[in-house]
Design a protein around this motif. Structure first.
Motif, PDB file in Angstrom:
ATOM      1  N   UNK A  52      20.932  16.440  19.476  1.00 25.52           N
ATOM      2  CA  UNK A  52      20.467  17.898  19.298  1.00 25.52           C
ATOM      3  C   UNK A  52      21.465  18.695  20.267  1.00 25.52           C
ATOM      4  N   UNK A  53      22.070  20.018  19.326  1.00 33.16           N
ATOM      5  CA  UNK A  53      23.060  20.709  20.108  1.00 33.16           C
ATOM      6  C   UNK A  53      22.353  21.776  21.091  1.00 33.16           C
ATOM      7  N   UNK A  54      23.038  21.861  22.180  1.00 34.78           N
ATOM      8  CA  UNK A  54      22.615  22.994  23.214  1.00 34.78           C
ATOM      9  C   UNK A  54      23.445  24.217  23.105  1.00 34.78           C
ATOM     10  N   UNK A  55      24.725  24.274  22.801  1.00 36.76           N
ATOM     11  CA  UNK A  55      25.599  25.391  22.469  1.00 36.76           C
ATOM     12  C   UNK A  55      24.634  26.445  21.738  1.00 36.76           C
ATOM     13  N   UNK A  56      24.793  27.737  21.889  1.00 37.54           N
ATOM     14  CA  UNK A  56      23.772  28.838  21.540  1.00 37.54           C
ATOM     15  C   UNK A  56      23.950  28.971  20.178  1.00 37.54           C
ATOM     16  N   UNK A  57      25.371  28.781  19.524  1.00 37.26           N
ATOM     17  CA  UNK A  57      25.531  28.981  18.350  1.00 37.26           C
ATOM     18  C   UNK A  57      25.019  27.897  17.479  1.00 37.26           C
ATOM     19  N   UNK A  58      25.145  26.607  17.889  1.00 40.05           N
ATOM     20  CA  UNK A  58      24.511  25.444  17.178  1.00 40.05           C
ATOM     21  C   UNK A  58      22.946  25.542  17.246  1.00 40.05           C
ATOM     22  N   UNK A  59      22.787  25.599  18.367  1.00 41.58           N
ATOM     23  CA  UNK A  59      21.034  25.836  18.289  1.00 41.58           C
ATOM     24  C   UNK A  59      20.687  26.920  17.455  1.00 41.58           C
ATOM     25  N   UNK A  77      16.517  24.853  26.309  1.00 41.23           N
ATOM     26  CA  UNK A  77      14.789  24.319  26.259  1.00 41.23           C
ATOM     27  C   UNK A  77      14.514  23.781  24.987  1.00 41.23           C
ATOM     28  N   UNK A  78      15.124  24.532  24.109  1.00 40.07           N
ATOM     29  CA  UNK A  78      14.546  24.231  22.528  1.00 40.07           C
ATOM     30  C   UNK A  78      15.345  22.632  22.129  1.00 40.07           C
ATOM     31  N   UNK A  79      16.455  22.676  22.831  1.00 42.89           N
ATOM     32  CA  UNK A  79      17.051  21.084  22.608  1.00 42.89           C
ATOM     33  C   UNK A  79      16.207  20.073  23.011  1.00 42.89           C
ATOM     34  N   UNK A  80      15.395  20.349  24.103  1.00 42.50           N
ATOM     35  CA  UNK A  80      14.642  19.496  24.774  1.00 42.50           C
ATOM     36  C   UNK A  80      13.113  19.411  24.069  1.00 42.50           C
ATOM     37  N   UNK A  81      12.726  20.563  23.653  1.00 40.76           N
ATOM     38  CA  UNK A  81      11.305  20.629  23.061  1.00 40.76           C
ATOM     39  C   UNK A  81      11.153  20.569  21.655  1.00 40.76           C
ATOM     40  N   UNK A  82      12.297  21.163  20.964  1.00 41.30           N
ATOM     41  CA  UNK A  82      12.213  21.440  19.716  1.00 41.30           C
ATOM     42  C   UNK A  82      11.506  20.544  18.587  1.00 41.30           C
TER      43      UNK A  82
END
Length: 385
Positions: free
Chosen positions: A143-150, A267-272
């Motif tokens: 899962x990506x963390x970079x804001x663009x890829x997120x 946070x979204x990378x960890x919970x999405x």
């Protein structure tokens, strides 16, 4: 509760990940973490977290810290990073390391069956072919963390990939977006580190100033989302409100908007796909009004963006060459050894000087990385002389 291994805990992404963990102690626990040389920041982190296993860069630091914190265990160096990544009792590796050093721990975590939350862009830029093959082989989630890829990751939720026409990666333009090429000849390190919208580490901030970072993000998107380079576009967006967009076959665009705060994509990378509250000091407020401006990037002003497309399409060891040369040139600029525009000259020269070779193993990546670094170091030395 998810057990995390956090690599690069003292950097920008790392400290914000710690903030997310502290906001949600019922959701996350840091099983192990690493820092480089920032022992002062490490002590602050250890005062907040009950992490049992810690990796530092230097052996001497590990021995001193072991005496200071006898109830915890300390390891060091590249071997230590692999020890953390290869642990059995955790759920997600958060890789916030900077540079090619992040590749081997990512691969180790994949091979031991762990989910990856990836902020270390070089992992995919340099070794995307090997990483994507490994993700499929071991059946893990990346899962990506970079804001663009997120943003793209979020905009794809609930839609068929076959309906995607194009990915749009937004770009603020960095510190020099209003300058001409002529004006960029004399910029200083402090100028380059003055990003107008985001607070990031020094290496990535310089990469933003010449759009090398945006080129890396195009290459990341290619591997993360399986899109052809012809279907990935960069669009200049100085406000950094729209973090990226997905265009569908019916020409509708789905965009993700938000304040320029990396804690949201972390946070979204960890919970999405689930969403949880997080404390945002300056959340975006549409009632306050805003302008959204978009335009095509100028690849004559920013030739490294064009180089990234070219290098990504060719593949093989060339991305490793490009990245290795850039890491050396970027550092030399920050050390005030070379002027700003010399970075792109070195990186482009390294890629042009290298004979294409395929990538079959990590050793091939290391060879390409070494070529790029050696080339850059020779050019830096010539500049100093």
């Amino acid at each position: 509760m998810k057990e995390l291994v956090l690599l690069g805990a003292s950097g920008s992404i790392g400290t914000q990940t710690v903030d997310i963990v502290l906001q949600h102690p019922d959701l996350f626990h840091v099983r192990a973490l690493s820092v480089g040389h920032n022992i002062k920041e490490l002590r602050k982190i250890l005062a907040c977290l009950d992490t049992e296993l810690i990796c530092v860069q230097e052996e001497k630091d590990a021995h001193l810290l072991q005496k200071e914190y006898p109830q915890r265990r300390f390891v060091y160096g590249d071997t230590g990073l692999l020890t953390l990544a290869g642990l059995k009792d955790y759920d997600v590796l958060v890789n916030a390391l900077v540079g090619f050093a992040g590749f081997a721990p990512t691969m180790k975590a994949i091979e031991t069956g762990h989910e990856i939350a990836l902020a270390n862009k070089e992992t995919l830029v340099v070794g995307g072919e090997l990483i994507t093959d490994a993700v499929k082989k071991y059946g893990v989630k990346l899962v990506p963390i970079d804001s663009e890829h997120s943003a793209i990751y979020q905009c794809l939720q609930g839609n068929r990939r076959s309906d995607v026409k194009r990915l749009w990666i937004t770009c603020s333009g960095g510190a020099f977006r209003t300058l001409t090429r002529e004006q960029m000849k004399d910029v200083t390190v402090d100028d380059a580190l003055s990003h107008p919208n985001w607070h990031m580490g020094p290496k990535i901030t310089v990469d933003c100033a010449n759009l090398m970072n945006k080129g890396f993000e195009v290459m990341e998107a290619h591997y993360l989302f399986g899109m052809d380079y012809d279907d990935i576009r960069v669009v200049m967006h100085p406000q950094s409100v729209v973090h990226s967009m997905v265009e569908y076959v019916d020409h509708s665009f789905i965009a993700q908007l938000g304040a320029p705060d990396m804690r949201l994509p972390i946070q979204y990378a960890l919970t999405g796909p689930e969403r949880y509250y997080y404390k945002e000091e300056n959340p975006m407020d549409l009632w306050q009004g805003m302008d959204l401006h978009f335009e095509a990037p100028d690849t004559e002003k920013y030739p490294l963006l064009a180089l990234a497309y070219e290098t990504g399409r060719k593949g093989g060891i060339l991305p490793a060459v490009m990245n290795g040369a850039n890491e050396e040139a970027n550092l030399a600029f920050r050390q005030k050894k070379i002027p700003f525009l010399k970075i792109e000259e070195i990186v482009m020269g390294a890629v042009r000087a290298c004979v294409w070779q395929p990538v079959n193993t990590e050793a091939d990546l290391i060879r390409g990385d070494r070529f790029g670094r050696d080339y850059a170091q020779r050019m830096i030395k010539e500049t100093l002389n």
